[in-house]
Design a protein around this motif. Structure first.
Motif, short mmCIF file in Angstrom:
data_model
loop_
_atom_site.label_atom_id
_atom_site.label_comp_id
_atom_site.label_asym_id
_atom_site.label_seq_id
_atom_site.Cartn_x
_atom_site.Cartn_y
_atom_site.Cartn_z
N ILE A 9 0.81 -1.22 0.00
CA ILE A 9 0.00 0.00 0.00
C ILE A 9 0.85 1.28 0.00
O ILE A 9 0.33 2.37 0.20
CB ILE A 9 -0.97 0.02 1.20
CG1 ILE A 9 -0.21 -0.06 2.52
CG2 ILE A 9 -2.02 -1.07 1.07
CD1 ILE A 9 -1.06 0.24 3.73
N ARG A 10 2.14 1.14 -0.25
CA ARG A 10 3.05 2.29 -0.18
C ARG A 10 2.60 3.44 -1.08
O ARG A 10 2.58 4.59 -0.66
CB ARG A 10 4.47 1.88 -0.53
CG ARG A 10 5.47 3.04 -0.41
CD ARG A 10 6.90 2.61 -0.60
NE ARG A 10 7.27 1.45 0.19
CZ ARG A 10 7.46 1.44 1.51
NH1 ARG A 10 7.30 2.53 2.19
NH2 ARG A 10 7.79 0.33 2.13
N GLN A 15 0.45 8.99 -1.47
CA GLN A 15 -0.59 9.92 -1.95
C GLN A 15 -1.37 10.52 -0.78
O GLN A 15 -1.61 11.73 -0.75
CB GLN A 15 -1.56 9.20 -2.88
CG GLN A 15 -1.00 8.86 -4.24
CD GLN A 15 -1.99 8.04 -5.06
OE1 GLN A 15 -3.15 7.87 -4.68
NE2 GLN A 15 -1.52 7.52 -6.19
N ALA A 16 -1.77 9.70 0.17
CA ALA A 16 -2.56 10.18 1.30
C ALA A 16 -1.78 11.16 2.15
O ALA A 16 -2.30 12.20 2.55
CB ALA A 16 -3.03 9.00 2.15
N TYR A 17 -0.53 10.85 2.43
CA TYR A 17 0.28 11.73 3.26
C TYR A 17 0.65 13.01 2.51
O TYR A 17 1.04 14.00 3.12
CB TYR A 17 1.52 11.02 3.78
CG TYR A 17 1.26 10.20 5.02
CD1 TYR A 17 1.47 10.74 6.28
CD2 TYR A 17 0.78 8.91 4.93
CE1 TYR A 17 1.22 10.00 7.42
CE2 TYR A 17 0.51 8.16 6.07
CZ TYR A 17 0.74 8.71 7.32
OH TYR A 17 0.48 7.98 8.45
N GLY A 18 0.50 13.01 1.20
CA GLY A 18 0.75 14.21 0.42
C GLY A 18 -0.40 15.20 0.44
O GLY A 18 -0.28 16.32 -0.02
N SER A 23 -0.36 16.72 6.15
CA SER A 23 0.57 17.84 6.30
C SER A 23 1.00 17.97 7.75
O SER A 23 0.21 17.82 8.67
CB SER A 23 -0.08 19.15 5.82
OG SER A 23 -1.16 19.49 6.65
N GLY A 24 2.26 18.23 7.93
CA GLY A 24 2.82 18.36 9.27
C GLY A 24 3.21 17.03 9.90
O GLY A 24 3.78 17.01 10.97
N SER A 25 2.89 15.93 9.25
CA SER A 25 3.28 14.63 9.78
C SER A 25 4.77 14.43 9.63
O SER A 25 5.35 14.80 8.62
CB SER A 25 2.56 13.50 9.05
OG SER A 25 1.19 13.54 9.31
N LYS A 26 5.34 13.87 10.66
CA LYS A 26 6.76 13.52 10.57
C LYS A 26 6.95 12.14 11.17
O LYS A 26 6.20 11.75 12.07
CB LYS A 26 7.63 14.55 11.27
CG LYS A 26 7.40 14.72 12.74
CD LYS A 26 8.34 15.79 13.30
CE LYS A 26 8.13 16.10 14.74
NZ LYS A 26 8.13 15.06 15.70
N CYS A 58 -1.21 10.40 11.18
CA CYS A 58 -2.02 11.04 10.15
C CYS A 58 -3.48 10.77 10.44
O CYS A 58 -3.83 9.72 10.96
CB CYS A 58 -1.68 10.49 8.77
SG CYS A 58 -2.51 11.36 7.43
N ASN A 59 -4.34 11.73 10.12
CA ASN A 59 -5.77 11.54 10.31
C ASN A 59 -6.44 11.50 8.95
O ASN A 59 -6.58 12.52 8.29
CB ASN A 59 -6.35 12.67 11.17
CG ASN A 59 -7.79 12.43 11.51
OD1 ASN A 59 -8.44 11.55 10.96
ND2 ASN A 59 -8.30 13.22 12.41
N PHE A 60 -6.86 10.32 8.55
CA PHE A 60 -7.54 10.14 7.27
C PHE A 60 -9.04 10.30 7.45
O PHE A 60 -9.80 10.06 6.53
CB PHE A 60 -7.26 8.76 6.69
CG PHE A 60 -5.81 8.52 6.39
CD1 PHE A 60 -5.18 9.19 5.37
CD2 PHE A 60 -5.08 7.62 7.15
CE1 PHE A 60 -3.84 8.97 5.10
CE2 PHE A 60 -3.76 7.39 6.88
CZ PHE A 60 -3.13 8.06 5.85
N GLY A 61 -9.48 10.64 8.61
CA GLY A 61 -10.90 10.68 8.94
C GLY A 61 -11.17 9.51 9.85
O GLY A 61 -11.14 9.63 11.05
#
Length: 104
Positions: A9-10, A15-18, A23-26, A58-61
């Motif tokens: 799923i890379r 794409q999702a983290y983009g 944003s702001g995820s590290k 990350c929060n995808f919802g």
């Protein structure tokens, strides 16, 4: 640090983290994850650990992917709630035992 567990799923993760959700995820540090695991005496699943190490929270919802720090805050809140419930149960039992003596 790329993990083989995430390989299927890379592309989707990149794409999702983009997006603004990522944003702001590290990436998490190994030390942060190990500190969390030691503090709460748990072992994060290998895939979740790999995700945090490579991408971060990350929060995808739904579902949200929490950082080690955020997981720790959640665990602390749960432990606090459990402690308050246990205290209320003990109090109710004592009150019930006291009133039952007078009823008999």
């Amino acid at each position: 640090m790329k993990s083989t567990e995430l390989e299927p799923i890379r592309d989707l993760l990149v794409q999702a983290y983009g997006t603004t959700m990522g944003s702001g995820s590290k990436p998490e540090t190994v030390q942060d994850i190990e500190s969390f695991e030691q503090k709460y005496q748990v072992k994060l699943p290998a895939v979740y650990r790999a995700l945090l190490l490579e991408f971060g929270a990350c929060n995808f919802g739904d579902p949200a992917l929490f950082s080690a720090k955020e997981l720790g805050l959640g665990v602390s809140r749960v432990y606090g709630c459990i402690s308050r419930v246990r205290a209320r149960i003990r109090h109710a039992r004592r009150a019930s035992a006291f009133s039952n003596r007078w009823i008999r």
